[in-house]
Design a protein around this motif. Structure first.
Motif, PDB file in Angstrom:
ATOM      1  N   ALA A 221       0.715   2.252  -3.839  1.00 42.91           N
ATOM      2  CA  ALA A 221       1.218   3.408  -3.131  1.00 42.91           C
ATOM      3  C   ALA A 221       1.615   3.181  -1.742  1.00 42.91           C
ATOM      4  O   ALA A 221       2.959   3.751  -1.523  1.00 42.91           O
ATOM      5  CB  ALA A 221       0.201   4.441  -3.189  1.00 42.91           C
ATOM      6  N   ALA A 222       1.117   2.418  -0.889  1.00 40.46           N
ATOM      7  CA  ALA A 222       1.537   2.047   0.472  1.00 40.46           C
ATOM      8  C   ALA A 222       2.797   1.307   0.229  1.00 40.46           C
ATOM      9  O   ALA A 222       3.772   1.424   1.271  1.00 40.46           O
ATOM     10  CB  ALA A 222       0.346   1.326   1.211  1.00 40.46           C
ATOM     11  N   LYS A 225       5.951   3.394  -0.860  1.00 40.64           N
ATOM     12  CA  LYS A 225       6.583   4.067  -0.067  1.00 40.64           C
ATOM     13  C   LYS A 225       7.117   3.386   1.323  1.00 40.64           C
ATOM     14  O   LYS A 225       8.181   3.717   1.775  1.00 40.64           O
ATOM     15  CB  LYS A 225       5.278   5.045   0.873  1.00 40.64           C
ATOM     16  N   GLY A 228      10.416   2.133  -0.541  1.00 39.11           N
ATOM     17  CA  GLY A 228      11.148   3.351  -1.102  1.00 39.11           C
ATOM     18  C   GLY A 228      11.366   2.986  -2.616  1.00 39.11           C
ATOM     19  O   GLY A 228      12.360   3.345  -3.386  1.00 39.11           O
ATOM     20  N   ARG A 230       9.419   1.781  -6.833  1.00 42.65           N
ATOM     21  CA  ARG A 230       8.200   1.906  -7.539  1.00 42.65           C
ATOM     22  C   ARG A 230       7.791   0.179  -7.459  1.00 42.65           C
ATOM     23  O   ARG A 230       8.659  -0.574  -7.414  1.00 42.65           O
ATOM     24  CB  ARG A 230       8.170   2.166  -8.877  1.00 42.65           C
ATOM     25  N   MET A 269       4.518   4.357   8.209  1.00 45.72           N
ATOM     26  CA  MET A 269       4.979   5.676   7.385  1.00 45.72           C
ATOM     27  C   MET A 269       4.839   6.989   8.273  1.00 45.72           C
ATOM     28  O   MET A 269       5.673   7.883   8.276  1.00 45.72           O
ATOM     29  CB  MET A 269       4.016   5.851   6.045  1.00 45.72           C
TER      30      MET A 269
END
Length: 271
Positions: A221-222, A225, A228, A230, A269
């Motif tokens: 997940a980090a 993000k 930008g 998958r 983030m």
């Protein structure tokens, strides 16, 4: 590929996607037939030159393709290759490389349709790790004196029933027809194509001990993000990482402990 060849390949990939979106098209069969065309083009230098000659009318080259392979492959494959012959190519070999890439994409599309693309990605990665850790296996698979049938049989013993059919087909084609590539480079190329099918970036994650499900989810997940896009994690274990983690995304390498890197990611983030 550069210039005209890049544009021709992009157009061919769009046509391939349009064809395989149809439920009536067998993507695995299409892959096999495109692989056969690749072998023909790789073997026949004169044919390559004719089909990529900018002085020849595109329609004449397309008709030549139909005469040569129209009765040997499906109409879908013949039409796809005919369309490629109409295009302009910067280099003669680019047509062969493009046809081979379409064959690989068709096999990955077949896996995607059966819901096994994630498995194929993982199996390609794990197979690459097995090859890199076994000099005997690598020597057997890259031995130029060994026949195609012997290598195919070896791969079937290794992968048959243990890997998805698309994985076995992709690896077998790579090993039996490397076309000047190293085994490692070919596997890396296949992994990138597989990730691209999912519009994801591949992150090779090396840790001292296996990551827990929670750690994998947090890291994925980090990274998603941060980049930008998958992210697909290829996981490897190496005790010499000394309790930390190493993440490679393309040419970028991130070193550090898992907790530190996740905290840094969270700070980036937040900012």
């Amino acid at each position: 590929m550069n210039g005209a060849s890049r544009e021709a390949l992009a157009a061919a990939r769009e046509r391939l996607d349009a064809l395989t979106d149809s439920t009536s098209v067998d993507a695995a069969q299409l892959a096999d037939e495109l692989a056969a065309v690749t072998a023909l083009l790789d073997r026949e230098a004169g044919l390559r030159r004719v089909l990529t000659d900018p002085a020849q009318p595109g329609e004449a080259k397309a008709e030549l393709v139909q005469r040569l392979i129209g009765g040997q492959v499906s109409g879908t494959t013949a039409d796809l290759v005919s369309g490629m012959a109409r295009a302009r190519w910067s280099q003669t070999r680019d047509l062969v490389d493009a046809t081979e890439e379409l064959a690989d994409i068709a096999d990955l599309t077949a896996a995607e349709k059966t819901g096994t693309l994630d498995d194929v990605e993982d199996e390609l990665f794990r197979f690459g790790r097995i090859v890199s850790s076994s000099t005997e296996l690598r020597a057997a698979l890259t031995d130029r004196a060994a026949g195609t049938s012997a290598k195919t049989e070896l791969l079937h013993r290794l992968l048959g029933g243990r890997a998805k059919p698309a994985t076995e087909r992709l690896v077998t084609r790579l090993v039996t027809a490397p076309r000047g590539r190293s085994l490692e480079a070919g596997l890396e190329s296949l992994s990138k194509l597989a990730a691209e099918r999912r519009d994801r970036v591949v992150a090779v994650v090396t840790s001292a001990v296996p990551l827990s499900d929670t750690q994998r989810q947090r890291l994925g997940a980090a990274l998603a993000k941060l980049y930008g896009r998958r992210m697909h994690l290829n996981l490897d274990v190496d005790p010499e990482v000394l309790g930390g983690i190493r993440v490679q995304v393309g040419d970028e390498v991130i070193n550090g402990s898992l907790a530190d890197r996740l905290d840094e990611a969270a700070r980036r983030m937040a900012s």
